[in-house]
Write a protein that holds these residues in place. Sequence first.
Motif, PDB file in Angstrom:
ATOM      1  N   PRO A   3       6.933  11.801  10.741  1.00 15.03           N
ATOM      2  CA  PRO A   3       8.340  11.658  10.321  1.00 15.03           C
ATOM      3  C   PRO A   3       8.492  11.402   8.824  1.00 15.03           C
ATOM      4  CG  PRO A   3       7.612   9.753  11.590  1.00 15.03           C
ATOM      5  CD  PRO A   3       6.518  10.760  11.699  1.00 15.03           C
ATOM      6  N   ALA A   4       9.607  11.853   8.286  1.00 14.49           N
ATOM      7  CA  ALA A   4       9.890  11.665   6.863  1.00 14.49           C
ATOM      8  C   ALA A   4       9.931  10.182   6.500  1.00 14.49           C
ATOM      9  CB  ALA A   4      11.213  12.337   6.510  1.00 14.49           C
ATOM     10  N   SER A   5      10.377   9.357   7.438  1.00 16.00           N
ATOM     11  CA  SER A   5      10.444   7.921   7.161  1.00 16.00           C
ATOM     12  C   SER A   5       9.069   7.321   6.885  1.00 16.00           C
ATOM     13  CB  SER A   5      11.092   7.194   8.339  1.00 16.00           C
ATOM     14  OG  SER A   5      10.345   7.396   9.534  1.00 16.00           O
ATOM     15  N   VAL A   6       8.029   7.952   7.419  1.00 11.61           N
ATOM     16  CA  VAL A   6       6.653   7.518   7.163  1.00 11.61           C
ATOM     17  C   VAL A   6       6.148   8.124   5.855  1.00 11.61           C
ATOM     18  CG1 VAL A   6       4.271   7.658   7.986  1.00 11.61           C
ATOM     19  CG2 VAL A   6       6.113   7.134   9.586  1.00 11.61           C
ATOM     20  N   LEU A   7       6.388   9.410   5.678  1.00 10.75           N
ATOM     21  CA  LEU A   7       5.881  10.111   4.494  1.00 10.75           C
ATOM     22  C   LEU A   7       6.550   9.617   3.212  1.00 10.75           C
ATOM     23  CD1 LEU A   7       5.769  13.736   5.932  1.00 10.75           C
ATOM     24  CD2 LEU A   7       3.821  12.199   5.555  1.00 10.75           C
TER      25      LEU A   7
END
Length: 282
Positions: free
Chosen positions: A184-188
């Motif tokens: 997920p973008a929230s991780v990246l």
Amino acid sequence: MSTIHPDPEAAGAETPHLDFEGTTPYEDYVQADVLTHLQHPRSDDPGEMVFLVTTQVMELWFTVIVHEWETAAHALREDRLDAARDALKRSVRELEALNASWTPLAQLTPAQFNSYRGALGEGSGFQSAMYRRMEFLLGDKSASMLVPHRGAPRVHAELEKALAEPSLYDETLALLARRGHAIPASVLDRDLTQKYEPSPEVEGVWAEIYADPDRYDELVRLGEALTDVGELVWRWRNDHLVATRRAMGSKTGTGGSAGVAWLEKRATKNVFPELWSARSHV
């Protein structure tokens, strides 16, 4: 490589070059004279020398392991998985040697430790800058841990840089994303100065990879190399806990740390958490 010092005549070998204008090439490379004169015990207790040298040896292993993990992180950034795994595998052997460093200290009694504990003053292992860099590379970030190093500008700058850079695991997850996995973008795009927190989506990605080892063989081998590292970090933390508990019980640690209570909390934490939790879903 030769670190053996034989008697050439007794061995029947040709006499090596013994006469040098200055220091020996061995000394120039290893700096053994510097290393063996860095010990300055502060008490009269003979056991302090063992404690001091063991701690210095640990610092050297921290330095090597940081080098390996930075090498691995750089290789992952460039999609060079073989080079990354090689560095991780070397670090596993080095972590084994680091963990063995507890052996000389593992059976200290409280009386033995107390005989030179006062010489430590406010000194404590949590103040180790190189160990902090190890923790940052594992994703265990904390800006507050830079505070003890404000009086050492070079060290503080190195830690500040390490705090803001992607961890070894961040680089791994970025690689998985580049290979089409649903990180997920929230991780990246997370704030890299913050401690990494587990993600159900990342857990699902690792479960998918491990469920199809033929298709994802290269990534499974990367995951296992990271798991080997994570296991030995866990063992390091537990060996530290046991040695401390044996030497000082539940007393407050040096430097005002919480001692055993803090180490117990640390020992329950896994690095690269989804690599462990995903196994329950394969």
